[in-house]
Write an enzyme that holds these catalytic residues in place. Structure first.
Site, PDB file in Angstrom:
ATOM      1  N   ARG A 243       0.837  -1.174  -0.261  1.00  9.39           N
ATOM      2  CA  ARG A 243      -0.579  -0.169  -0.238  1.00  9.39           C
ATOM      3  C   ARG A 243       1.055   1.497   0.041  1.00  9.39           C
ATOM      4  NH1 ARG A 243      -1.490   2.152   4.125  1.00  9.39           N
ATOM      5  NH2 ARG A 243      -1.669   0.562   5.337  1.00  9.39           N
TER       6      ARG A 243
ATOM      7  N   LYS B 164      -7.888   4.890 -19.528  1.00  9.77           N
ATOM      8  CA  LYS B 164      -8.511   4.559 -21.198  1.00  9.77           C
ATOM      9  C   LYS B 164      -7.193   4.877 -22.351  1.00  9.77           C
ATOM     10  CE  LYS B 164     -12.585   5.900 -19.644  1.00  9.77           C
ATOM     11  NZ  LYS B 164     -12.449   6.001 -17.835  1.00  9.77           N
TER      12      LYS B 164
ATOM     13  N   ASP C 288      -7.356  17.441 -15.410  1.00 12.02           N
ATOM     14  CA  ASP C 288      -7.986  16.320 -15.653  1.00 12.02           C
ATOM     15  C   ASP C 288      -7.838  16.027 -17.373  1.00 12.02           C
ATOM     16  OD1 ASP C 288      -9.052  13.830 -17.068  1.00 12.02           O
ATOM     17  OD2 ASP C 288     -10.887  13.835 -15.508  1.00 12.02           O
TER      18      ASP C 288
ATOM     19  N   TYR D 283     -17.531  14.826 -17.519  1.00 14.92           N
ATOM     20  CA  TYR D 283     -17.802  13.173 -16.980  1.00 14.92           C
ATOM     21  C   TYR D 283     -18.945  13.463 -15.699  1.00 14.92           C
ATOM     22  CZ  TYR D 283     -17.801   9.000 -15.551  1.00 14.92           C
ATOM     23  OH  TYR D 283     -17.549   7.654 -15.061  1.00 14.92           O
TER      24      TYR D 283
END
Length: 383
Positions: free
Chosen positions: A46, A195, A170, A98
């Site tokens: 982590r 993406k 973004d 989005y």
């Protein structure tokens, strides 16, 4: 070094012992300490994993930032960035973004005292009017989803830095291959690496890159504390995908421009949104600041009945909600990707019941056009 070369070289420096060209997948939750109070630099996955670190260093180099971070999804990346803020803080946000980001802002983080104002971030005066004494950041999509408006990062960064605000960009649609927002004044870039960066519709991931080292330490604290990190297998998949980012986007953009021009001429298409078209209002601005126009197209057809016809009757083009992979995908924003945006805002923006979004892949463009053409022309037969 050119960015496409940087992408190909990601991870090559890691396995110096064997010379492996592909970074190993360090599928380990924990790491043995060499001695009391000593560490190899890795203790618990982590907090840090070698495969993930290779990806994080690779995206930091590509974006020109001090440090990169890999998360379990694009939404996890944005969530971790929002942990930089506290109750009472206000963010100015791109209005046609989005729908999942809008949902995260309005239905989750407002419960913790953050507030958001949605404006047309291509309009400097609207941005200025939305800033209040409690504003801490401007969150923009460099190329908006789904209407493909372009954010003037240098102009917005001037506004932000004069007022002590963070500029978060973004950059999913353009990627660092086409635009490097940190070089133009942004403080943080964020990506749905699902993406274009991974590019094969086979993994879900998010990335963020921070310009300032001190701010990067804060982002790392939240990444490690909240723990929405990307696993080693998915980190390897994103690295593998990034190596072909340049050649994929070159082909996808070439295809997109040809399809956009074909759609412009189609009698059943009433409007085409693609910044590579000279008629697009941001065409010249993108030419000044970016290396290309991306491979996303939005277009409107003359009736809602055509929407279902196109979605269900294309044969090569898949009816699916994601984007940026090698396969061409089409979706219906009003009912899918942007359903969580309030109806009145959708209506004002033009996200309507005749708008379709096309993510152009790397197939032969003539085959894609033929597929669209047969779907437009197909009619129900009556008995």
């Amino acid at each position: 070094m050119n960015i496409d070369t940087q992408a190909v070289q990601t991870g090559l420096e890691w396995d110096t012992r064997t010379g492996a060209l592909s970074i190993p997948i360090y599928q380990s939750a924990t790491f043995r300490h060499p001695g009391l109070g000593q560490s190899t630099g890795f203790d618990y996955s982590r907090s840090g994993n070698p495969t993930r670190l290779a990806l994080e260093q690779g995206i930091a180099r590509m974006d020109g930032g001090s440090r990169g971070f890999a998360f379990s999804s694009g939404m996890a990346a944005i969530t971790s960035l929002l942990l930089l803020f506290q109750e009472g803080d206000h963010l100015v946000v791109t209005e046609d973004l989005y729908g999942g980001t809008c949902r995260l802002f309005d239905r989750i983080f407002t419960r913790f005292g953050l507030s958001f104002s949605y404006v047309d971030t291509t309009d400097r005066e609207e941005v200025l009017a939305a800033i209040t004494p409690s504003t801490k950041a401007l969150f923009v999509e460099t190329l908006t989803n789904p209407l493909l408006k372009f954010a003037d990062i240098p102009a917005l960064s001037t506004i932000c830095h004069e007022r002590g605000l963070l500029l978060i960009a973004d950059n999913t649609f353009l990627t660092p291959y086409l635009l490097r927002p940190l070089e133009r004044g942004a403080d943080i870039t964020v990506y749905s690496a699902t993406k274009y960066l991974s590019g094969h519709n086979d993994t879900v991931a998010g990335l963020a890159v921070v310009r300032d080292p001190q701010l990067a330490e804060q982002v790392y604290f939240h990444q490690n504390s909240a723990g929405a990190v990307l696993g080693p297998q998915d980190s390897w998949l994103v690295i593998r995908g990034m190596k072909t980012l340049g050649v994929r986007l070159d082909r996808q953009q070439e295809n997109a421009l040809k399809i956009a021009r074909w759609l412009q001429r189609h009698p059943q298409v009433t409007r085409v949104h693609y910044p590579g078209l000279e008629e697009h209002p941001d065409h010249d601005l993108i030419r000044r600041h970016a290396r290309g126009f991306g491979a996303m197209i939005a277009f409107e057809v003359e009736s809602h009945s055509l929407v279902e016809q196109l979605l269900l009757r294309t044969q090569l083009i898949s009816f699916a909600e994601s984007l940026g992979g090698v396969e061409t995908l089409m979706t219906f924003p009003e009912g899918q990707t942007h359903a969580d945006i309030p109806p009145e805002l959708r209506a004002r923006l033009g996200i309507n019941d005749v708008l379709l979004r096309l993510s152009v892949g790397i197939e032969n463009v003539d085959d894609l056009i033929d597929d669209l053409n047969q779907a437009f022309n197909k009619r129900e037969t009556t008995v």
